[in-house]
Motif scaffolding. Structure first.
Motif, PDB file in Angstrom:
ATOM      1  N   PHE A 148       2.195   1.877  -3.435  1.00  0.00           N
ATOM      2  CA  PHE A 148       1.177   2.455  -4.313  1.00  0.00           C
ATOM      3  C   PHE A 148       0.905   3.913  -3.951  1.00  0.00           C
ATOM      4  O   PHE A 148       0.713   4.747  -4.842  1.00  0.00           O
ATOM      5  CB  PHE A 148      -0.123   1.645  -4.271  1.00  0.00           C
ATOM      6  N   ALA A 149       0.887   4.223  -2.667  1.00  0.00           N
ATOM      7  CA  ALA A 149       0.678   5.616  -2.243  1.00  0.00           C
ATOM      8  C   ALA A 149       1.805   6.505  -2.763  1.00  0.00           C
ATOM      9  O   ALA A 149       1.567   7.634  -3.210  1.00  0.00           O
ATOM     10  CB  ALA A 149       0.575   5.696  -0.720  1.00  0.00           C
ATOM     11  N   ILE A 198      -4.875  -0.513  -3.813  1.00  0.00           N
ATOM     12  CA  ILE A 198      -4.897  -0.282  -2.370  1.00  0.00           C
ATOM     13  C   ILE A 198      -6.208  -0.824  -1.795  1.00  0.00           C
ATOM     14  O   ILE A 198      -6.215  -1.444  -0.725  1.00  0.00           O
ATOM     15  CB  ILE A 198      -4.693   1.209  -2.032  1.00  0.00           C
ATOM     16  N   SER A 249      -6.642  -3.733   1.003  1.00  0.00           N
ATOM     17  CA  SER A 249      -7.503  -3.569   2.184  1.00  0.00           C
ATOM     18  C   SER A 249      -8.473  -4.733   2.291  1.00  0.00           C
ATOM     19  O   SER A 249      -8.741  -5.243   3.389  1.00  0.00           O
ATOM     20  CB  SER A 249      -8.281  -2.254   2.095  1.00  0.00           C
ATOM     21  N   MET A 306       0.841  -1.203   0.000  1.00  0.00           N
ATOM     22  CA  MET A 306       0.000   0.000   0.000  1.00  0.00           C
ATOM     23  C   MET A 306       0.877   1.255   0.000  1.00  0.00           C
ATOM     24  O   MET A 306       0.585   2.218  -0.698  1.00  0.00           O
ATOM     25  CB  MET A 306      -0.911   0.033   1.230  1.00  0.00           C
ATOM     26  N   VAL A 355      -9.101   1.275   3.894  1.00  0.00           N
ATOM     27  CA  VAL A 355      -7.841   1.066   4.621  1.00  0.00           C
ATOM     28  C   VAL A 355      -8.078   1.205   6.124  1.00  0.00           C
ATOM     29  O   VAL A 355      -7.703   0.331   6.911  1.00  0.00           O
ATOM     30  CB  VAL A 355      -6.749   2.057   4.150  1.00  0.00           C
ATOM     31  N   TYR A 406      -3.838   2.454  -9.093  1.00  0.00           N
ATOM     32  CA  TYR A 406      -3.130   2.354  -7.811  1.00  0.00           C
ATOM     33  C   TYR A 406      -4.121   2.381  -6.648  1.00  0.00           C
ATOM     34  O   TYR A 406      -3.980   1.614  -5.682  1.00  0.00           O
ATOM     35  CB  TYR A 406      -2.115   3.485  -7.642  1.00  0.00           C
TER      36      TYR A 406
END
Length: 154
Positions: free
Chosen positions: A32-33, A130, A134, A29, A67, A126
């Motif tokens: 990707f962030a 994520i 999650s 994650m 998330v 992306y």
């Protein structure tokens, strides 16, 4: 070391497995962030492209909620909250698919804006990933608490 020395079983073993998997999911994650931030920085340098309202207004909030709720479900061992996260994933997938259609339309109608549209699509992708991660955490919560494997149950 824990596995070799203490030979955990049932719930304890499920906890260890889930902790290892969640750690990996959180690291992905973060990657990707970072990619989203990189794309945002690039997109700030070009003329904005009108896009789907759901991409701007819904997707970031949905993913952020997924998330937060997946981690809350993990900490609280809350199977119902975990199931809510799993259910939210369909909407995220729907928005991401719509972004693909939107980028195709933009590329066809405004070929000079294709690069910008593709950057928006990758950002959408992306966020979708994520959301998937999650969902993985939420599925792992259900596995840890109930011992049920709900992944690929469809």
């Amino acid at each position: 070391k824990i596995l070799a020395l203490h030979q955990p079983v049932a719930g304890d073993l499920r906890f260890i497995v889930v902790a290892l998997k969640v750690n990996n999911d959180l690291e992905r994650m973060g990657d990707f962030a970072k990619n989203i931030a990189k794309r945002a920085k690039e997109l700030m340098q070009v003329e904005p492209l009108a896009t789907l309202p759901a991409f701007v207004n819904e997707l970031p909030d949905l993913v952020r909620t997924m998330v937060r709720n997946s981690l809350d479900a993990l900490v609280k061992l809350d199977v119902e909250l975990a199931q809510e996260v799993i259910d939210m994933d369909d909407k995220v997938d729907e928005i991401n698919r719509a972004m693909y259609d939107e980028v195709t339309r933009v590329a066809r109608e405004n070929p000079d804006r294709t690069k910008v549209a593709i950057s928006l699509l990758s950002t959408s992708r992306y966020m979708e990933r994520i959301g998937d991660l999650s969902t993985n955490i939420a599925e792992d919560v259900i596995f840890m608490v109930d011992g049920r494997v709900v992944r690929h149950a469809d």
